[in-house]
Design a protein around this motif. Structure first.
Motif, PDB file in Angstrom:
ATOM      1  N   ARG A 337       1.018  -1.280  -0.019  1.00  0.00           N
ATOM      2  CA  ARG A 337      -0.151   0.000   0.049  1.00  0.00           C
ATOM      3  C   ARG A 337       0.810   1.214   0.031  1.00  0.00           C
ATOM      4  O   ARG A 337       0.404   2.204  -0.688  1.00  0.00           O
ATOM      5  CB  ARG A 337      -0.842   0.252   1.266  1.00  0.00           C
ATOM      6  CG  ARG A 337      -1.777   1.185   1.181  1.00  0.00           C
ATOM      7  CD  ARG A 337      -2.866   0.956   2.314  1.00  0.00           C
ATOM      8  NE  ARG A 337      -3.831  -0.166   1.889  1.00  0.00           N
ATOM      9  CZ  ARG A 337      -4.989   0.087   0.901  1.00  0.00           C
ATOM     10  NH1 ARG A 337      -5.109   1.197   0.434  1.00  0.00           N
ATOM     11  NH2 ARG A 337      -5.608  -0.935   0.758  1.00  0.00           N
ATOM     12  N   MET A 340       2.167   2.148  -3.406  1.00  0.00           N
ATOM     13  CA  MET A 340       0.828   2.698  -4.297  1.00  0.00           C
ATOM     14  C   MET A 340       0.354   4.178  -3.938  1.00  0.00           C
ATOM     15  O   MET A 340      -0.348   4.740  -4.695  1.00  0.00           O
ATOM     16  CB  MET A 340      -0.351   1.555  -4.290  1.00  0.00           C
ATOM     17  CG  MET A 340       0.192   0.267  -4.538  1.00  0.00           C
ATOM     18  SD  MET A 340       1.304   0.478  -6.223  1.00  0.00           S
ATOM     19  CE  MET A 340      -0.097   1.125  -7.410  1.00  0.00           C
ATOM     20  N   GLU A 341       0.865   4.508  -2.788  1.00  0.00           N
ATOM     21  CA  GLU A 341       0.321   5.948  -2.530  1.00  0.00           C
ATOM     22  C   GLU A 341       0.568   6.980  -3.401  1.00  0.00           C
ATOM     23  O   GLU A 341      -0.390   7.815  -3.724  1.00  0.00           O
ATOM     24  CB  GLU A 341       0.751   6.191  -1.075  1.00  0.00           C
ATOM     25  CG  GLU A 341      -0.005   5.439  -0.092  1.00  0.00           C
ATOM     26  CD  GLU A 341       0.571   5.817   1.416  1.00  0.00           C
ATOM     27  OE1 GLU A 341       1.683   6.691   1.730  1.00  0.00           O
ATOM     28  OE2 GLU A 341       0.300   5.190   2.482  1.00  0.00           O
ATOM     29  N   TYR A 343       0.465   6.914  -6.516  1.00  0.00           N
ATOM     30  CA  TYR A 343      -0.127   6.843  -7.592  1.00  0.00           C
ATOM     31  C   TYR A 343      -1.849   7.173  -7.719  1.00  0.00           C
ATOM     32  O   TYR A 343      -2.428   7.134  -8.370  1.00  0.00           O
ATOM     33  CB  TYR A 343       0.099   5.549  -8.323  1.00  0.00           C
ATOM     34  CG  TYR A 343       1.425   5.456  -8.916  1.00  0.00           C
ATOM     35  CD1 TYR A 343       1.972   6.276 -10.198  1.00  0.00           C
ATOM     36  CD2 TYR A 343       2.534   4.776  -8.348  1.00  0.00           C
ATOM     37  CE1 TYR A 343       2.950   6.023 -10.569  1.00  0.00           C
ATOM     38  CE2 TYR A 343       3.727   4.886  -8.820  1.00  0.00           C
ATOM     39  CZ  TYR A 343       4.081   5.366  -9.900  1.00  0.00           C
ATOM     40  OH  TYR A 343       5.364   5.341 -10.396  1.00  0.00           O
ATOM     41  N   GLN A 344      -2.213   7.321  -6.270  1.00  0.00           N
ATOM     42  CA  GLN A 344      -3.422   7.603  -5.894  1.00  0.00           C
ATOM     43  C   GLN A 344      -3.993   8.799  -6.473  1.00  0.00           C
ATOM     44  O   GLN A 344      -3.132   9.624  -6.579  1.00  0.00           O
ATOM     45  CB  GLN A 344      -3.872   7.469  -4.598  1.00  0.00           C
ATOM     46  CG  GLN A 344      -3.813   6.008  -3.587  1.00  0.00           C
ATOM     47  CD  GLN A 344      -4.026   6.069  -2.321  1.00  0.00           C
ATOM     48  OE1 GLN A 344      -4.432   7.249  -1.738  1.00  0.00           O
ATOM     49  NE2 GLN A 344      -4.310   4.924  -1.798  1.00  0.00           N
ATOM     50  N   HIS A 345      -5.211   8.559  -6.975  1.00  0.00           N
ATOM     51  CA  HIS A 345      -5.755   9.682  -7.874  1.00  0.00           C
ATOM     52  C   HIS A 345      -5.079  10.215  -9.199  1.00  0.00           C
ATOM     53  O   HIS A 345      -5.275  11.614  -9.563  1.00  0.00           O
ATOM     54  CB  HIS A 345      -6.156  10.757  -6.769  1.00  0.00           C
ATOM     55  CG  HIS A 345      -6.895  10.342  -5.662  1.00  0.00           C
ATOM     56  ND1 HIS A 345      -8.119   9.879  -5.630  1.00  0.00           N
ATOM     57  CD2 HIS A 345      -6.646  10.334  -4.339  1.00  0.00           C
ATOM     58  CE1 HIS A 345      -8.490   9.555  -4.433  1.00  0.00           C
ATOM     59  NE2 HIS A 345      -7.316   9.876  -3.531  1.00  0.00           N
ATOM     60  N   LYS A 346      -4.194   9.409  -9.491  1.00  0.00           N
ATOM     61  CA  LYS A 346      -3.491   9.768 -10.830  1.00  0.00           C
ATOM     62  C   LYS A 346      -3.821   9.210 -11.707  1.00  0.00           C
ATOM     63  O   LYS A 346      -4.205   7.778 -11.660  1.00  0.00           O
ATOM     64  CB  LYS A 346      -2.006   9.720 -10.490  1.00  0.00           C
ATOM     65  CG  LYS A 346      -1.585  10.828  -9.335  1.00  0.00           C
ATOM     66  CD  LYS A 346      -0.134  10.699  -9.226  1.00  0.00           C
ATOM     67  CE  LYS A 346       0.766  11.874  -8.207  1.00  0.00           C
ATOM     68  NZ  LYS A 346       2.196  11.753  -8.276  1.00  0.00           N
ATOM     69  N   ARG A 363      -7.128  -0.919  -9.580  1.00  0.00           N
ATOM     70  CA  ARG A 363      -7.526   0.472 -10.030  1.00  0.00           C
ATOM     71  C   ARG A 363      -8.623   1.012  -8.845  1.00  0.00           C
ATOM     72  O   ARG A 363      -8.587   2.152  -8.357  1.00  0.00           O
ATOM     73  CB  ARG A 363      -8.206   0.656 -11.082  1.00  0.00           C
ATOM     74  CG  ARG A 363      -7.576   0.596 -12.244  1.00  0.00           C
ATOM     75  CD  ARG A 363      -8.006   1.379 -13.668  1.00  0.00           C
ATOM     76  NE  ARG A 363      -7.116   1.242 -14.680  1.00  0.00           N
ATOM     77  CZ  ARG A 363      -6.251   2.010 -15.019  1.00  0.00           C
ATOM     78  NH1 ARG A 363      -6.152   3.018 -14.074  1.00  0.00           N
ATOM     79  NH2 ARG A 363      -5.316   1.945 -16.040  1.00  0.00           N
ATOM     80  N   LYS A 365      -8.903  -0.658  -5.827  1.00  0.00           N
ATOM     81  CA  LYS A 365      -8.271  -0.656  -4.612  1.00  0.00           C
ATOM     82  C   LYS A 365      -7.443   0.525  -4.299  1.00  0.00           C
ATOM     83  O   LYS A 365      -7.432   1.207  -3.041  1.00  0.00           O
ATOM     84  CB  LYS A 365      -7.460  -1.909  -4.309  1.00  0.00           C
ATOM     85  CG  LYS A 365      -7.079  -2.427  -3.133  1.00  0.00           C
ATOM     86  CD  LYS A 365      -6.399  -3.506  -3.369  1.00  0.00           C
ATOM     87  CE  LYS A 365      -5.790  -4.239  -1.609  1.00  0.00           C
ATOM     88  NZ  LYS A 365      -5.391  -5.668  -2.047  1.00  0.00           N
ATOM     89  N   TYR A 366      -6.524   0.873  -5.397  1.00  0.00           N
ATOM     90  CA  TYR A 366      -5.779   2.091  -4.947  1.00  0.00           C
ATOM     91  C   TYR A 366      -6.040   3.441  -5.672  1.00  0.00           C
ATOM     92  O   TYR A 366      -5.431   4.460  -5.658  1.00  0.00           O
ATOM     93  CB  TYR A 366      -4.395   1.525  -5.445  1.00  0.00           C
ATOM     94  CG  TYR A 366      -3.744   0.410  -4.791  1.00  0.00           C
ATOM     95  CD1 TYR A 366      -3.344   0.465  -3.333  1.00  0.00           C
ATOM     96  CD2 TYR A 366      -3.850  -0.809  -5.398  1.00  0.00           C
ATOM     97  CE1 TYR A 366      -2.944  -0.575  -2.529  1.00  0.00           C
ATOM     98  CE2 TYR A 366      -3.484  -1.901  -4.653  1.00  0.00           C
ATOM     99  CZ  TYR A 366      -2.919  -1.697  -3.360  1.00  0.00           C
ATOM    100  OH  TYR A 366      -2.721  -2.939  -2.416  1.00  0.00           O
ATOM    101  N   LYS A 367      -7.292   3.425  -6.144  1.00  0.00           N
ATOM    102  CA  LYS A 367      -7.837   4.819  -6.441  1.00  0.00           C
ATOM    103  C   LYS A 367      -7.008   5.308  -7.550  1.00  0.00           C
ATOM    104  O   LYS A 367      -6.601   6.619  -7.661  1.00  0.00           O
ATOM    105  CB  LYS A 367      -8.177   5.716  -5.393  1.00  0.00           C
ATOM    106  CG  LYS A 367      -9.028   5.321  -4.465  1.00  0.00           C
ATOM    107  CD  LYS A 367      -9.339   6.451  -3.388  1.00  0.00           C
ATOM    108  CE  LYS A 367     -10.308   5.921  -2.352  1.00  0.00           C
ATOM    109  NZ  LYS A 367      -9.956   4.939  -1.715  1.00  0.00           N
ATOM    110  N   ILE A 368      -6.513   4.707  -8.789  1.00  0.00           N
ATOM    111  CA  ILE A 368      -5.882   4.813  -9.797  1.00  0.00           C
ATOM    112  C   ILE A 368      -6.645   5.067 -11.028  1.00  0.00           C
ATOM    113  O   ILE A 368      -7.639   4.124 -11.388  1.00  0.00           O
ATOM    114  CB  ILE A 368      -4.731   3.758 -10.221  1.00  0.00           C
ATOM    115  CG1 ILE A 368      -3.992   3.590  -8.866  1.00  0.00           C
ATOM    116  CG2 ILE A 368      -3.858   4.267 -11.314  1.00  0.00           C
ATOM    117  CD1 ILE A 368      -2.931   2.399  -9.028  1.00  0.00           C
TER     118      ILE A 368
END
Length: 399
Positions: A337, A340-341, A343-346, A363, A365-368
């Motif tokens: 996690r 992956m932080e 890349y969140q919301h990117k 996508r 799970k990590y809001k990508i």
């Protein structure tokens, strides 16, 4: 075939309404005697399917279009031209003519092409279109191809088959035993009339299974367009008993990518494994190559390392042209996690290879978000560790 559709006024209406909603065409009152609005809608719908797939047909006046399924099942001009480059000689028998796209291009390389099409309406439509296209060396018969061959008293340089991949319930099938005609059951009949057979099958057909069911396989061509495998082509030779040659080709807007090998080369090849490093390159084989199964040989030919036996991604510190996509590696991260932080919301392009989670799950799970210029490959390293490879695509002009 309703020949009234070929009248000038009807053709003008079809061409002027190619961008019109089909439902609005169907709701109009009848405009032409003897031609229903449903027939006009079907012509418009089928013609629109030819814009990119069959531009010669689309641009040629007086072409008559069958139902859209016949267009969908037909080869594209790109793949048909490629097919035509395989055959040669004076005579070719096309046992499954369909819309006649393959036959038209076979006629560019073979002196005389005989076509069998069991559907009488489609046979009439195809015959009309081939005459409009000026294919004077093609003759079409409204008959079952196998039945025609059983009574034939001659030899052909080539016999071509594109077995129907629809069963009696109109469901899609791909196994050779489920397609019509059933080629393995008729091989003796086919070889009684030719030395050379060319068969088109669905991309889903397993290559090893195809070799087992088809005798005297000489070549297998894996044909892709824009990184999507469209068809497998099987070249059979009655007297052939050598090694099977596999040829892959991917057609794209920027050119063609090819790779060839004998099956024995893949069996003998040995893979090497390595984790990718920053500033190194990541190599992703195209779809045609992946279908061919040349996973070990690919690494050996290009002197590149696989990430893991089943990942089918490769890495090297050198940049070179490759039958697939090439990426410049910016970072290698462990899959967790915290990694992956960033890349969140990117917007990021996400791919998985031999990975326990799907792209959709990652996508979510990590809001990508999807898109952008960054690429994330989720895969396994040599020891089975889960890794994330962060990279950017290498443009071909950089080579």
């Amino acid at each position: 075939m309703n020949k009234l559709i070929l009248n000038a006024g009807v053709q003008e209406f079809i061409n002027k309404n190619l961008d019109t909603d089909i439902m609005s065409v169907l709701l109009k009152k009848s405009l032409f005697a003897g031609v229903s609005m449903r027939e006009l809608a079907l012509q418009i719908e089928a013609k629109n399917k030819c814009v990119n797939k069959l531009p010669l047909w689309f641009k040629t006046p007086q072409i008559y279009y069958p139902d859209k399924l016949s267009i969908e099942q037909a080869s594209s001009e790109t793949t048909a031209r490629y097919k035509a480059g395989i055959v040669h000689g004076k005579t070719l028998l096309d046992l499954t003519g369909g819309f006649g796209v393959d036959s038209y291009f076979f006629g560019q390389n073979v002196d005389n092409v005989i076509i069998c099409e069991v559907n009488k309406d489609l046979s009439e439509i195809t015959g009309h279109n081939l005459r409009i296209l000026g294919a004077t060396n093609l003759a079409i018969h409204a008959t079952d191809g196998i039945a025609f061959l059983k009574t034939a008293q001659r030899q052909f340089d080539w016999i071509y088959l594109d077995p129907s991949r629809r069963n009696e319930a109109n469901q899609k099938v791909f196994m050779l035993a489920s397609c019509l005609p059933t080629v393995p059951a008729h091989l003796d009949l086919l070889f009684n009339h030719t030395e050379n057979i060319l068969i088109k099958t669905a991309p889903l057909l397993d290559i090893s299974m195809g070799i087992k069911e088809l005798r005297h396989v000489k070549e297998i061509h894996v044909v892709a367009v824009d990184n999507e495998v469209k068809e497998l082509l099987w070249v059979l030779g009655r007297s052939f008993s050598g090694e099977v040659r596999v040829k892959t080709i991917d057609f794209s807007k920027t050119g063609q990518q090819t790779f060839q090998f004998n099956l024995s080369e893949e069996k003998k090849a040995v893979s090497t494994f390595a984790l990718p490093l920053n500033s190194h390159y990541l190599y992703e084989p195209n779809a045609a190559l992946l279908k061919s199964g040349a996973f070990k040989l690919l690494g050996q030919r290009y002197s590149i390392h696989k990430l893991q036996e089943h990942s089918h991604l490769y890495t090297s510190d050198l940049l070179f042209k490759f039958p697939g996509r090439v990426f410049k590696i910016r970072d290698l991260l462990p899959f967790n996690r915290k990694s992956m932080e960033r890349y969140q919301h990117k917007k990021t392009n996400v791919s998985t290879r031999n990975f326990p989670e799907t792209v959709a799950l990652i996508r979510k799970k990590y809001k990508i978000a999807d898109g952008g210029n960054d690429y994330l490959f989720f895969s396994k390293g040599p020891d089975g560790q889960l890794v994330v490879i962060c990279c950017e695509k290498v443009i071909e002009t950089y080579f």
